[in-house]
Structures are given as structure tokens and as C-alpha cells.
Design an enzyme around this catalytic site. Sequence first.
Site, mmCIF file in Angstrom:
data_model
loop_
_atom_site.group_PDB
_atom_site.id
_atom_site.type_symbol
_atom_site.label_atom_id
_atom_site.label_comp_id
_atom_site.label_asym_id
_atom_site.label_seq_id
_atom_site.Cartn_x
_atom_site.Cartn_y
_atom_site.Cartn_z
ATOM 1 N N HIS A 1 -1.180 5.132 -0.154
ATOM 2 C CA HIS A 1 -1.368 3.775 -0.673
ATOM 3 C C HIS A 1 -0.283 2.815 -0.177
ATOM 4 O O HIS A 1 0.892 3.193 -0.050
ATOM 5 C CB HIS A 1 -1.369 3.799 -2.205
ATOM 6 C CG HIS A 1 -0.048 4.245 -2.755
ATOM 7 N ND1 HIS A 1 0.966 3.366 -3.017
ATOM 8 C CD2 HIS A 1 0.428 5.478 -3.045
ATOM 9 C CE1 HIS A 1 2.015 4.030 -3.461
ATOM 10 N NE2 HIS A 1 1.710 5.315 -3.487
ATOM 11 N N HIS B 1 -0.041 5.438 16.403
ATOM 12 C CA HIS B 1 -0.822 6.686 16.416
ATOM 13 C C HIS B 1 -0.243 7.632 15.357
ATOM 14 O O HIS B 1 0.927 7.994 15.424
ATOM 15 C CB HIS B 1 -0.737 7.326 17.811
ATOM 16 C CG HIS B 1 -1.620 8.517 18.008
ATOM 17 N ND1 HIS B 1 -2.078 8.898 19.253
ATOM 18 C CD2 HIS B 1 -2.142 9.415 17.138
ATOM 19 C CE1 HIS B 1 -2.830 9.987 19.127
ATOM 20 N NE2 HIS B 1 -2.888 10.314 17.851
#
Length: 201
Positions: free
Chosen positions: A127, A136
Site C-alpha cells: 500500500h 523494474h
Amino acid sequence: MKKEVVVIGAGGHGKVIADIIKKSGDIFAGFLDDGDISGDMLLGKVEECRKYSDKWFIIAIGNNEVRAKMAESYPELKYYTAIHPSAAIGENCCIGDGSCVMANAVINPSAIVGKHCVVNTNSTVEHDCVLEDFVHISPGAILCGTVIVGNKTHIGAGAVVRNNLKITSGCTIGIGAAVVNDITETGIYVGVPAKKLVKGF
Ligand SMILES: CC(C)(COP(=O)(O)OP(=O)(O)OC[C@H]1O[C@@H](n2cnc3c(N)ncnc32)[C@H](O)[C@@H]1OP(=O)(O)O)[C@@H](O)C(=O)NCCC(=O)NCCS
């Protein structure tokens, strides 16, 4: 309406993205690649992309620098966001154009993923994390809550980043590292806890 998508890069990463496009119910139109390769689904060299400007595109190149250069060369293309049907994306998340989210990845509520990012297989973006562009996150990596990852940073496979940290742009975090402090200087970091890799000593 189904989208027809051209994949730039016919390597392993391209193969995975082509599979996601098909599993999402869209149409995989073929690959563009400058390598010495052939195959039914090879449409041509990357510079031929403008012939397909009615279609969507995704850049399937795992290296962040190379993917960024490609995106900068062709800013006018419409970029597709590839999300595997098994990925779990929480509410109030935002995923930028040209990014891909692979099988079993979890992106939890209010996380923001920039443009042309890769959230690879079975990785977790908790979150309130923020991934800037061309980031990446490798297979199995875990970003705990509210982590900020700078442009073009690569988090290696199975690495873990403690909550509330910031990792600056252009870094590489090695396979299996545990990041427990902010990283403010660009470089390669490895180990548990992660330390800057200094070569030649
Ligand atoms: C960290 C990394 C970038 C280093 O690569 P490199 O610059 O080519 O470095 P080398 O392989 O030459 O290794 C240099 C030293 O670091 C050590 N090292 C390399 N990777 C390491 C890691 N993940 N953790 C701990 N030590 C590591 C090597 O053992 C070597 O140590 P030595 O000098 O004592 O022999 C690379 O090993 C890595 O982990 N890349 C991430 C790959 C990944 O996640 N791929 C997923 C793609 S989807």
C-alpha cells in the site's frame, strides 16, 4: 473493444507480455525486434513501428535504461498497459501507460506505478508505494508499505525493502538483498542488510 497490441522486443520478456495480452482478451499483433531472429509473429524492425500507428504498443525490454531510450525515441505511440488476470490490484491504485503487471503480482491500495514499469511475477508492491517511471520490480521482490522507488531503479529478484524508505533513481538492488535504510546515492546494493557494492577490492 479489443485492443491490438504490438510488442517491441521478442525475447523472453516479450514472450511473457504477449501471453498476458492474449490472456487479457486483447489481440497480440506481433513483435518488432532489431535482432537477427525470425518467426511467424515477427512484423519487422523497431523503426517500422510507425506503420502500425493504429495499434497499441508495449516495450518488452527488461533493462530499464534501454526501455527508457526506446520510449523516448517513440513518444508518439499509444502505449498499452498489460495486466495479467491473476494479478491483484487494490483500490485507488494507478498504473501508468506502457507498464506491465505479471502473474500473481500484488499491488495493494493507493500504490502508484509510473510509466513503462515492470512489476514482475509474484512480486509485492504494498500500500502507498510509489514507483517512478521505468522501474523494474523483479520476480518475488517485496516492497513493504509506503516505499518510493526512483526512476529506472531495478529491484532484484527476491529482494525486500523495509517500509517507509526511499530508493533514489538509477539503482540496482541485488537478488535477495534486504534494504533497511534509505538509499540516496545511485549504485548497486547487495546483501542483508544491503550495502553498496564496491568492485575491485
Ligand atoms: C547485484 C548484481 C547487479 C551484480 O551484478 P554484477 O555487477 O555483474 O556483479 P558480479 O556478478 O561481478 O559480482 C560482484 C560481486 O558481488 C557479489 N554479488 C553479486 N550479486 C550479489 C547479490 N545479489 N548478493 C550478494 N552478493 C552479490 C558477487 O559474489 C561478487 O563478489 P566477489 O567480488 O566477492 O566475488 C547482480 O548479481 C544481481 O543481483 N542482479 C539482479 C538480477 C535480477 O534480479 N534479475 C531478475 C530479472 S527479471
